[in-house]
Scaffold this active site. Structure first.
Site, mmCIF file in Angstrom:
data_model
loop_
_atom_site.group_PDB
_atom_site.id
_atom_site.type_symbol
_atom_site.label_atom_id
_atom_site.label_comp_id
_atom_site.label_asym_id
_atom_site.label_seq_id
_atom_site.Cartn_x
_atom_site.Cartn_y
_atom_site.Cartn_z
ATOM 1 N N ASP A 188 -5.520 3.016 8.323
ATOM 2 C CA ASP A 188 -6.925 2.649 8.495
ATOM 3 C C ASP A 188 -7.146 1.181 8.831
ATOM 4 O O ASP A 188 -8.194 0.819 9.379
ATOM 5 C CB ASP A 188 -7.713 2.958 7.214
ATOM 6 C CG ASP A 188 -7.932 4.446 7.031
ATOM 7 O OD1 ASP A 188 -7.360 5.228 7.803
ATOM 8 O OD2 ASP A 188 -8.671 4.818 6.092
ATOM 9 N N GLU A 203 -18.520 17.601 2.272
ATOM 10 C CA GLU A 203 -17.793 18.313 1.217
ATOM 11 C C GLU A 203 -18.346 17.968 -0.165
ATOM 12 O O GLU A 203 -18.410 18.835 -1.038
ATOM 13 C CB GLU A 203 -16.271 18.092 1.312
ATOM 14 C CG GLU A 203 -15.795 16.700 1.031
ATOM 15 C CD GLU A 203 -14.350 16.442 1.501
ATOM 16 O OE1 GLU A 203 -13.756 17.294 2.173
ATOM 17 O OE2 GLU A 203 -13.829 15.355 1.195
ATOM 18 N N GLY A 241 0.824 -1.206 0.000
ATOM 19 C CA GLY A 241 0.000 0.000 0.000
ATOM 20 C C GLY A 241 0.853 1.248 0.000
ATOM 21 O O GLY A 241 1.714 1.416 0.854
ATOM 22 N N GLY A 251 -0.382 4.501 0.130
ATOM 23 C CA GLY A 251 -1.181 5.668 0.514
ATOM 24 C C GLY A 251 -0.387 6.496 1.497
ATOM 25 O O GLY A 251 0.851 6.435 1.521
ATOM 26 N N PHE A 252 -1.063 7.242 2.342
ATOM 27 C CA PHE A 252 -0.362 8.086 3.315
ATOM 28 C C PHE A 252 0.596 7.270 4.185
ATOM 29 O O PHE A 252 1.726 7.663 4.436
ATOM 30 C CB PHE A 252 -1.357 8.822 4.213
ATOM 31 C CG PHE A 252 -2.013 9.988 3.546
ATOM 32 C CD1 PHE A 252 -1.252 11.064 3.105
ATOM 33 C CD2 PHE A 252 -3.385 10.036 3.370
ATOM 34 C CE1 PHE A 252 -1.853 12.158 2.503
ATOM 35 C CE2 PHE A 252 -3.986 11.120 2.762
ATOM 36 C CZ PHE A 252 -3.217 12.187 2.323
#
Lengths: 441, 441
Positions: A317, A188, A28, A30-31
């Site tokens: 997460d 949003e 992964g 991601g962040f």
């Protein structure tokens, strides 16, 4: 014919890598995974970063891609170009299909094995439709670039179809948008749809009035932005209503079909339904053969390692870990990023001589949520921010967080342009390629 | 519930439009239709612009979208936003399915009818695979935004797959690119693939060397850029060879299958095959019930009208008209643009009092073709330009021709960035949305 020589192997064994090389696999980018690989610098290591896409995505701006304000390339960075100058990092675009914990190997694409000495799992979360898989097609969520482009096509397409429609009932249905879930993403999205319709599109049509769209934001809970203090939720609710957004609180979704949504006992006829409700972890628990907690999360030790397995880390997460206040850490990019950096440094320190490292501690710098209409809310400890000042802070922080200077410049040009003209630069509807047979379009 | 009132009708009859309003329908919003609608300004008119997409596309830069240098939004403009301040223009995103010449109506989406007093057909051309429709899927062409994104995904994906491959023969096949057709599009695609592989991607991989790709450019004719003078063709051929591109001239394509191409009697194993060979007109002739010329073109009068029908005009790639030298006008954007402006003014003049207008005359300002590696060729009358000076002229002209200032700025930022860093800003591979069931991915 050019000779393309095979450099090393996918499974760098002791024979191909210098002896004593420590092999790290990061799943992964991601962040979490991205910052782990960035922070993990040590002698004699080889890092394999595996991701199913070729890019690191700045997810907080993804809703702007979905609502035609930005292009996907503005907020996505090719993973391999970022690690270009680190020859010890190999990037693979592949699907992880399993983990052989005994053999210490990651299986990719159901075929190839990548061995590891240390494994860092940063696979994030996916949306969950609470077990109603057929809702997923009717009410897509926003997680990947492809999701954003698909939502954008849907969103822009309904206005085109409404302009053509000769049936007023169908026109109304086409111009009704339902957003399920009033957390930061739902808020949003609803706000951005309002801005798009009211400001950008309104004067572009002749038969419909995009400013008269109906936008319904529904949530099973009793307030919007439930992770924020009540005062900020109330402020956000008022601002959303000013933007013409209908709030339906205490209205859980009961059904989603081809004609619309049933929420809180009431049917809403709508063509576009967007899902921003529940998430769950990717199948990390089943790969590892451990018992997951709620939503598929895997409980980790205070140093982010899997209990009993100091060579396996789970961050972001997919991990379940309590913060200093005893409450579980939220599924935020900032948590993943800090955990990635922490684990990267921990592994590097361990390889450098085995110092004990303090447990992970989340530094909460605050949290912001965009509403729309040049308004946002933010909490920084006890300090609250609302309206235009929060919007300015939101904009500056998000611009600074964008990794690449090129992306920063392009996003800046787009935002200034939009702010000056209400125009949106990314309004292209992408259809199926013209070389596809008609029946596959 | 918001009331969305139905404004007028799709078929503005005398009853809904002010009496005496002249109804013009423009089909296609490419270079031709776009400039026709822009030029057509007169009292008491109503213009309906119909296009199957929602954007006007700057096709000359489409190959840069396909090769990851630009985002599609940088070179596409929403048609309706351009005509926002012209209330007499209605834009419809729809598929034209027929023309009722007797009833003077255009049929869209197989259902709705749009009546006209004057009809302007500017539907352009589509690629033709010389009757081999199954080649289309294997060797896609570059005409739409969706085509460009699909080509880009294919192009970037093969490098990812090659990096994973453990079979050297397959790796070589994955890293072989074949471009069919050595006209301006084929030459710029081949050059851009070379730039992408050699400059941008080369240091990003660990197991493959993208600079060692094999790029084959084949053509049935005996030289590249056949529409240019022989001297410029020879120059371009030398430059292409410097870029490492293999030229196969006098090599017509005999077969394309899942493993590669057979051209000039020789098989080339390749995963990516791009088609830049033949085009044909869209089905204008069959809509009008007239006999087409070669490639589906419809012969028009010197004022671009259909013979015997002064109320129907055909402009751009779909029209067949001889230039001042007696030779057919080429299928170039500049021809379409000038014809559009001419017809727009002709119709406006006719409505203003019926002055006779001189026949259409193409002003040939010159022609440029991009090669790659900071090199291009150009002819301006008897004046020829090659290499870096031609590249500079090409870049300036294309930047100036981009309609929107926002797009101009973003393209400028991207180009400067790429020139300084060899980086490419649009390298995102888009997969199928995550909410799609796996079997539809």
């Amino acid at each position: 014919m050019t000779d393309i020589s095979n450099q090393g192997g996918l499974s760098p064994q002791a024979s191909t890598l210098p002896s004593g090389t420590h092999r790290i696999v990061v799943i992964g980018a991601g962040f979490g995974g991205f910052s782990a690989a960035r922070a993990l610098k040590a002698a004699k290591i080889h890092i394999t970063v595996i991701d199913r896409t070729n890019h690191n995505l700045f997810q907080p701006l993804l809703y702007q891609v979905a609502t035609a304000a930005l292009s996907s390339n503005d907020i996505a960075l090719p993973i391999r170009s970022v690690f270009r100058s680190r020859p010890e990092i190999m990037v693979l675009m592949a699907e992880v299909t399993g983990i052989d914990r005994a053999g210490k190997r990651v299986e990719i694409d159901g075929a190839t094995a990548v061995p590891y000495d240390t494994l860092i799992l940063a696979t994030g979360s996916v949306y969950s439709w609470f077990g109603h898989d057929r809702w997923a097609v009717r009410a897509p969520a926003l997680k990947t670039v492809a999701d954003a482009l698909s939502l954008r096509n849907r969103l822009l397409d309904v206005f085109e179809r409404a302009e053509l429609s000769e049936d007023p009932v169908e026109t109304t249905r086409l111009m009704t948008f339902v957003v399920v879930g009033a957390g930061p993403t739902g808020v949003e999205m609803a706000g951005a749809i309002a801005e798009l319709s009211h400001n950008t599109l309104d004067r572009d049509f002749r038969r419909i009035h995009p400013s008269r769209v109906r936008i319904v934001l529904c949530d099973a809970g009793d307030r919007v932005l439930a992770s924020f203090p009540k005062r900020l939720s109330d402020y956000a609710a008022r601002r959303l209503e000013t933007l013409g957004i209908e709030l339906r609180l205490n209205a859980g979704v009961e059904d989603i079909d081809a004609r619309g949504v049933v929420a809180g006992g009431q049917r809403i006829d709508a063509e576009c339904v967007f899902w921003a409700a529940g998430t769950k972890a990717t199948p990390v628990a089943s790969w590892l053969g451990v018992q997951p907690e709620r939503n598929g999360l895997v409980r980790v030790e205070p140093d982010c390692s899997l209990p009993g397995h100091p060579d396996i880390f789970i961050i972001g997460d997919a991990a379940s870990l309590a913060g200093a206040d005893g409450k579980p850490l939220p599924g935020l990019g900032s948590v993943a990023k800090q955990q990635g950096k922490y684990v990267g440094k921990l592994v590097a320190a361990r390889l450098g001589g085995g110092h004990r490292v303090a447990p992970f501690r989340y530094r909460n710098w605050g949290e912001l949520a965009m509403i729309g209409g040049s308004s946002a809310v933010g909490k920084f400890g006890r300090f609250h921010l609302t309206g235009f000042p929060a919007w300015v802070v939101w904009s500056i922080i998000h611009l600074l967080l964008l990794v690449s200077a090129r992306n920063r410049t392009v996003v800046y040009v787009n935002w200034i342009w939009a702010w000056l003209t209400y125009g949106r630069g990314a309004r292209v509807i992408t259809r199926t390629p013209s070389h596809m047979p008609d029946d596959q379009r």
